[in-house]
Scaffold this motif. Sequence first.
Motif, PDB file in Angstrom:
ATOM      1  N   GLN A   1       3.631  15.605   6.858  1.00 61.42           N
ATOM      2  CA  GLN A   1       2.999  14.300   7.058  1.00 61.42           C
ATOM      3  C   GLN A   1       3.749  13.220   6.276  1.00 61.42           C
ATOM      4  N   ILE A   2       3.980  12.108   6.933  1.00 61.48           N
ATOM      5  CA  ILE A   2       4.612  10.949   6.300  1.00 61.48           C
ATOM      6  C   ILE A   2       3.740  10.521   5.126  1.00 61.48           C
ATOM      7  N   LYS A   3       4.374  10.224   4.001  1.00 66.22           N
ATOM      8  CA  LYS A   3       3.643   9.835   2.793  1.00 66.22           C
ATOM      9  C   LYS A   3       4.155   8.495   2.274  1.00 66.22           C
ATOM     10  N   VAL A   4       3.424   7.925   1.340  1.00 67.29           N
ATOM     11  CA  VAL A   4       3.846   6.693   0.677  1.00 67.29           C
ATOM     12  C   VAL A   4       5.236   6.916   0.081  1.00 67.29           C
TER      13      VAL A   4
ATOM     14  N   VAL B   1       0.497   1.670   6.428  1.00 67.96           N
ATOM     15  CA  VAL B   1       0.967   0.302   6.222  1.00 67.96           C
ATOM     16  C   VAL B   1       2.431   0.424   5.814  1.00 67.96           C
ATOM     17  N   ILE B   2       3.278  -0.289   6.537  1.00 65.80           N
ATOM     18  CA  ILE B   2       4.727  -0.190   6.352  1.00 65.80           C
ATOM     19  C   ILE B   2       5.273  -1.563   5.990  1.00 65.80           C
ATOM     20  N   ASP B   3       6.104  -1.615   4.943  1.00 68.55           N
ATOM     21  CA  ASP B   3       6.671  -2.903   4.527  1.00 68.55           C
ATOM     22  C   ASP B   3       7.828  -3.305   5.438  1.00 68.55           C
TER      23      ASP B   3
ATOM     24  N   HIS C   1       1.304   2.455   2.115  1.00 65.98           N
ATOM     25  CA  HIS C   1      -0.095   2.895   2.020  1.00 65.98           C
ATOM     26  C   HIS C   1      -0.400   3.804   3.203  1.00 65.98           C
ATOM     27  N   GLU C   2      -1.234   4.819   2.936  1.00 67.01           N
ATOM     28  CA  GLU C   2      -1.669   5.746   3.982  1.00 67.01           C
ATOM     29  C   GLU C   2      -3.144   6.021   3.753  1.00 67.01           C
TER      30      GLU C   2
END
Length: 163
Positions: free
Chosen positions: A16-19, A132-134, A141-142
């Motif tokens: 899973q994609i993480k911060v 949330v992706i910058d 944020h996840e």
Amino acid sequence: MFSLSFLLFACKSKSQIKVGDKVPVFQLKDQDGVTFDLATVLGKQPLVIYFYPKDETSVCTKEACSFRDSYEKFTKYGAKVIGISSDGVASHKKFATHHNLNFTLLSDSDGKVRKLFGVPKTFVIPGRVTYVIDKNGVVVHEFNSLKDSEKHVTEALAALAKM
């Protein structure tokens, strides 16, 4: 006990994609049948990408309408909101029209992007996760919650406010 533990383990994603991770680039059809390429928006604005189980179900509708109702707050931060589920283009079009949704819905009918992000399932129900992706394409944020659909919006807005 063993079978329950096995089921819970089998439903968890190892990747899973993480911060702190870079968001994977993908292409999917939107509710109008137009191909959306994530690469075209990376580096230009923050993104809020949320995965949800199914159009027109009560919790998913509540979540989508919460994103719709807070859309001006997201645009204040310059963020693009994107909802993704396995429903087809026609289902997304009907869902967006029925609820006056003012953001992009993407059809991941084969589940490849869900798998790319490593969004976990709870038994057979596809997960509900918001990222949330910058501007640099990094996840800042996840939030993962199947039941608390409206908190996905408040969590995303709080993360954008910190950026």
